[in-house]
Design a protein around this motif. Structure first.
Motif, PDB file in Angstrom:
ATOM      1  N   ALA A 264     -14.618  44.673  94.050  1.00  0.00           N
ATOM      2  CA  ALA A 264     -15.500  44.608  95.221  1.00  0.00           C
ATOM      3  C   ALA A 264     -16.948  44.378  94.794  1.00  0.00           C
ATOM      4  N   GLU A 265     -17.357  45.067  93.729  1.00  0.00           N
ATOM      5  CA  GLU A 265     -18.718  44.880  93.222  1.00  0.00           C
ATOM      6  C   GLU A 265     -18.914  43.456  92.693  1.00  0.00           C
ATOM      7  N   ALA A 266     -17.882  42.945  91.986  1.00  0.00           N
ATOM      8  CA  ALA A 266     -17.976  41.578  91.475  1.00  0.00           C
ATOM      9  C   ALA A 266     -18.036  40.567  92.615  1.00  0.00           C
ATOM     10  N   GLY A 267     -17.282  40.834  93.678  1.00  0.00           N
ATOM     11  CA  GLY A 267     -17.269  39.933  94.830  1.00  0.00           C
ATOM     12  C   GLY A 267     -18.629  39.813  95.480  1.00  0.00           C
ATOM     13  N   LYS A 268     -19.372  40.913  95.529  1.00  0.00           N
ATOM     14  CA  LYS A 268     -20.719  40.868  96.107  1.00  0.00           C
ATOM     15  C   LYS A 268     -21.634  39.973  95.284  1.00  0.00           C
ATOM     16  N   ARG A 269     -21.490  40.051  93.959  1.00  0.00           N
ATOM     17  CA  ARG A 269     -22.340  39.240  93.083  1.00  0.00           C
ATOM     18  C   ARG A 269     -21.977  37.756  93.156  1.00  0.00           C
TER      19      ARG A 269
ATOM     20  N   GLY B 178     -20.344  36.092  95.604  1.00  0.00           N
ATOM     21  CA  GLY B 178     -20.467  35.456  96.912  1.00  0.00           C
ATOM     22  C   GLY B 178     -19.185  34.766  97.342  1.00  0.00           C
ATOM     23  N   SER B 179     -19.292  33.857  98.306  1.00  0.00           N
ATOM     24  CA  SER B 179     -18.113  33.169  98.850  1.00  0.00           C
ATOM     25  C   SER B 179     -17.477  32.283  97.774  1.00  0.00           C
ATOM     26  N   PRO B 180     -16.131  32.244  97.672  1.00  0.00           N
ATOM     27  CA  PRO B 180     -15.124  32.914  98.510  1.00  0.00           C
ATOM     28  C   PRO B 180     -14.699  34.281  97.985  1.00  0.00           C
ATOM     29  N   TRP B 181     -15.411  34.800  96.963  1.00  0.00           N
ATOM     30  CA  TRP B 181     -14.983  36.037  96.313  1.00  0.00           C
ATOM     31  C   TRP B 181     -15.279  37.281  97.146  1.00  0.00           C
ATOM     32  N   ASN B 182     -16.061  37.152  98.202  1.00  0.00           N
ATOM     33  CA  ASN B 182     -16.314  38.324  99.044  1.00  0.00           C
ATOM     34  C   ASN B 182     -15.197  38.559 100.060  1.00  0.00           C
ATOM     35  N   ALA B 183     -14.153  37.707 100.057  1.00  0.00           N
ATOM     36  CA  ALA B 183     -12.968  37.933 100.903  1.00  0.00           C
ATOM     37  C   ALA B 183     -11.991  38.812 100.117  1.00  0.00           C
ATOM     38  N   ARG B 184     -11.816  40.049 100.571  1.00  0.00           N
ATOM     39  CA  ARG B 184     -11.077  41.053  99.786  1.00  0.00           C
ATOM     40  C   ARG B 184      -9.671  40.608  99.420  1.00  0.00           C
ATOM     41  N   ARG B 185      -8.891  40.172 100.385  1.00  0.00           N
ATOM     42  CA  ARG B 185      -7.482  39.877 100.132  1.00  0.00           C
ATOM     43  C   ARG B 185      -7.312  38.728  99.133  1.00  0.00           C
TER      44      ARG B 185
END
Length: 659
Positions: free
Chosen positions: A323-328, A330-337
């Protein structure tokens, strides 16, 4: 069977129909009647032995055929063909056809069907699964039902586990068919559409299960997935005037499955998917980032692995890191699933899929190795981005993730044959599943000669190093006797590692694995010579016939060493079945270790530690226990696929999509 003839396409006539059975949908009555029908088949074909009258008729007719000139025999064949064509597969006509085929085989090949092979052929004509011990001549047996049905005007598919065996069997048996006035085609992976259509238009077509199913799916796409007879007739008639007609098969009429337990059971865990390349713009970047994230996660802290099912489970700590990596990122990594799915596939690619075990890298491409056969699965790829993750891991160019056009499981496909039968030397253990899924009763055929196989006691060592030392020592000892040896390994990696050890000991040998697929025939041709050592993966298992020289037989015959046990004991039996065939001398032995994949995959670490303290016979019992666990899990996967098939059938029927 006479009703079957009424709807089949005749030679030279294109009816615009695609004969096949609709997928079976068992209701309550079917489920209640199933065990009764199964018991009836076993009693009828097992105890009452209805083939006795057939054998009398065949042998009586054969005495009259032996003195005929070739021209007289050809006239009899023509008369028999007309009778079968008009009356169908009636018992007396089948028996006379068997006698003719046996006489033709003797004149064209110098081989005469044994009574036991006649029994096997009779079972196949009657829709049974004939269990014939390895070496009993299943290839020659298949000519009896195949030629009989073809003489009756029925298109026949003889289905085996790989292209090599399909091509070999078609070539070896073609003189029999040609003398009977029948055309023979063979399907291999390198054939283009026109050649495939020509092969399927023959009276008898030899093919592998994978080639056949994918050609069927291509036909389904060409016919827009419409299953109604009227629509199929219209589609085929519309294309009849065009040379570009993409429909290849003449339906699913009469199927004979060689090595049926491998095709219908072992390979039925995953669906077959026909696809085309999709959009690749984001794939390369996604794979590289997912692999980097996976490498930063710690095993057992951020994720847990279940080796037996290749399952990845992210822990709460791992989910927070992602989740922390996804914030850094950005899209499309901020989509959890999506983020979790991509990283889970990357973890699987790193920990469950290994070069020279599950796949090869050849010409810059990742090529899947079939676990059951040891062969390359050309033009096949793993689903859901896994293949692209492995390509990225190996530094290959990233291929486009495929878009599904059609899919089907082996269970669905083979249920659609109007007439299905099979042969195998190792079907008894899965007889219940063969009946429940395919309605194929397993009937044992007596052996022509008593087996002379000598089974030496299995050995199991504490670690892999001790095991390989024992394997090399055993090879050296047997080699000194002048006997040929076949040494079975579970992976390309293991075969090449053993080859290195043998080179150090200056023991001459040949290696047969997925890298040497083009040299297979030449290597097998030499494997029965005195003192020859052949190290092979499962490529030298099912269907491989190693011919022994007189000197090799005099020295004691072929000796087979298994260096690992497989998930199914039937695969082990197939390896051992390469020796002591048709009453010849031969021996076999398994040399194992507690670090073998079967043990580490299916027994807990605690149990593995306990085994270190136990005597050999208890360790071997644990190996059998691990095999039973593996078999149960594989069966559970097949049952899960069956349930998924039922769901998809209802869903796709609602949407109107293909399959």
């Amino acid at each position: 069977m006479s009703n079957l003839l009424d709807i089949l396409p005749r030679p030279g006539i294109r009816l615009g129909n695609y004969p096949q059975r609709q997928s079976r949908d068992d209701g309550l009555t079917d489920r209640l009647m199933s065990p009764i029908l199964k018991r009836h088949n076993r009693l009828t074909y097992g105890r009452k032995k209805p083939w006795r009258d057939m054998l009398k008729t065949v042998n009586a007719a054969a005495r009259g055929f032996a003195g005929l000139q070739d021209e007289q025999l050809q006239q009899l064949i023509s008369n028999q063909r007309e009778a079968l064509y008009r009356q169908g597969l009636e018992p007396t006509l089948i028996a006379v056809a068997f006698a003719l085929i046996r006489e033709v085989a003797w004149r064209s090949l110098g081989k005469r069907h044994y009574d036991e092979q006649l029994i096997g052929g009779w079972l196949l004509v009657n829709g049974q699964l004939a269990e014939m011990e390895t070496g009993e001549g299943k290839t020659l047996t298949a000519t009896l039902p195949a030629a009989t049905a073809a003489l009756a005007g029925i298109p026949v598919h003889v289905i085996t586990v790989n292209d090599y065996l399909a091509a070999r069997d078609a070539e070896v048996m073609s003189p029999v068919y040609e003398m009977l006035g029948l055309s023979v085609g063979v399907i291999t992976g390198d054939m283009e559409l026109p050649a495939r259509k020509q092969a399927y238009s023959c009276n008898i077509t030899y093919c592998s299960n994978k080639q056949l199913v994918f050609d069927y799916l291509r036909d389904r796409v060409a016919m827009d997935g419409q299953q109604s007879t009227l629509t199929q007739r219209v589609t085929t008639l519309k294309n009849a005037a065009s040379e570009d007609d993409a429909v290849m098969l003449r339906g699913l009429c009469f199927g004979i499955v060689d090595e049926a337990d491998s095709v219908l059971i072992d390979e039925a865990k995953t669906p077959l998917i026909l696809s085309r390349p999709g959009d690749n713009r984001l794939q390369t970047s996604l794979c590289r980032i997912a692999l980097k994230l996976a490498q930063r996660l710690e095993k057992n802290l951020d994720f847990r692995l279940t080796a037996s099912t290749r399952k990845v489970e992210l822990t709460d700590r791992g989910l927070r890191k992602l989740a922390e990596a996804g914030k850094r990122l950005g899209s499309p990594w901020n989509a959890r699933r999506r983020r979790e799915e991509w990283v889970s596939q990357a973890i699987a690619a790193v920990h469950f899929y290994h070069r020279d075990r599950e796949y090869l890298v050849r010409d810059g491409k990742v090529q899947i190795i079939d676990e059951a056969t040891g062969r390359i699965l050309a033009d096949r790829s793993w689903e859901q981005g896994l293949h692209q993750m492995i390509e990225s891991k190996e530094g290959c160019d990233i291929s486009a993730q495929n878009e599904t056009l059609a899919r089907i499981s082996y269970q669905q496909f083979f249920q659609r044959y109007l007439h299905l039968s099979g042969m195998s030397g190792t079907a008894k253990e899965v007889s219940d599943e063969l009946w429940s899924v395919y309605r194929l009763p397993v009937i044992a055929v007596p052996t022509h000669r008593v087996s002379a196989l000598q089974k030496q006691g299995d050995e199991i060592y504490r670690n892999a190093e001790q095991k390989w030392q024992a394997v090399v020592a055993s090879i050296r000892e047997i080699h000194a006797l002048g006997r040929p040896q076949l040494v079975g390994t579970r992976s390309v990696q293991a075969s090449e590692m053993l080859s290195t050890l043998l080179q150090k000991e200056k023991l001459p040998h040949q290696v047969l694995n997925a890298r040497q697929d083009t040299q297979e025939a030449a290597i097998i041709a030499q494997a029965g010579q005195p003192g020859q050592i052949t190290v092979a993966t499962n490529m030298a298992g099912r269907g491989t016939d190693i011919s022994l020289s007189e000197e090799a037989e005099a020295a004691g015959g072929l000796h087979v060493i298994a260096t690992e046990k497989h998930d199914s004991s039937r695969i082990d039996r197939q390896l051992f079945g390469r020796c002591a065939r048709q009453g010849a001398v031969g021996s076999c032995q398994a040399i194992l270790s507690l670090q073998d994949e079967l043990i580490t995959k299916y027994l807990s670490p605690f149990m593995q530690q306990i085994l270190l303290r136990l005597p050999v016979y208890l360790r071997l019992l644990a190996v059998r226990s691990a095999q039973k666990t593996a078999s149960r899990r594989h069966r559970a996967l097949r049952q899960q696929l069956l349930k998924h098939n039922d769901y998809l059938k209802d869903f796709l029927a609602f949407t109107g999509a293909i399959e």
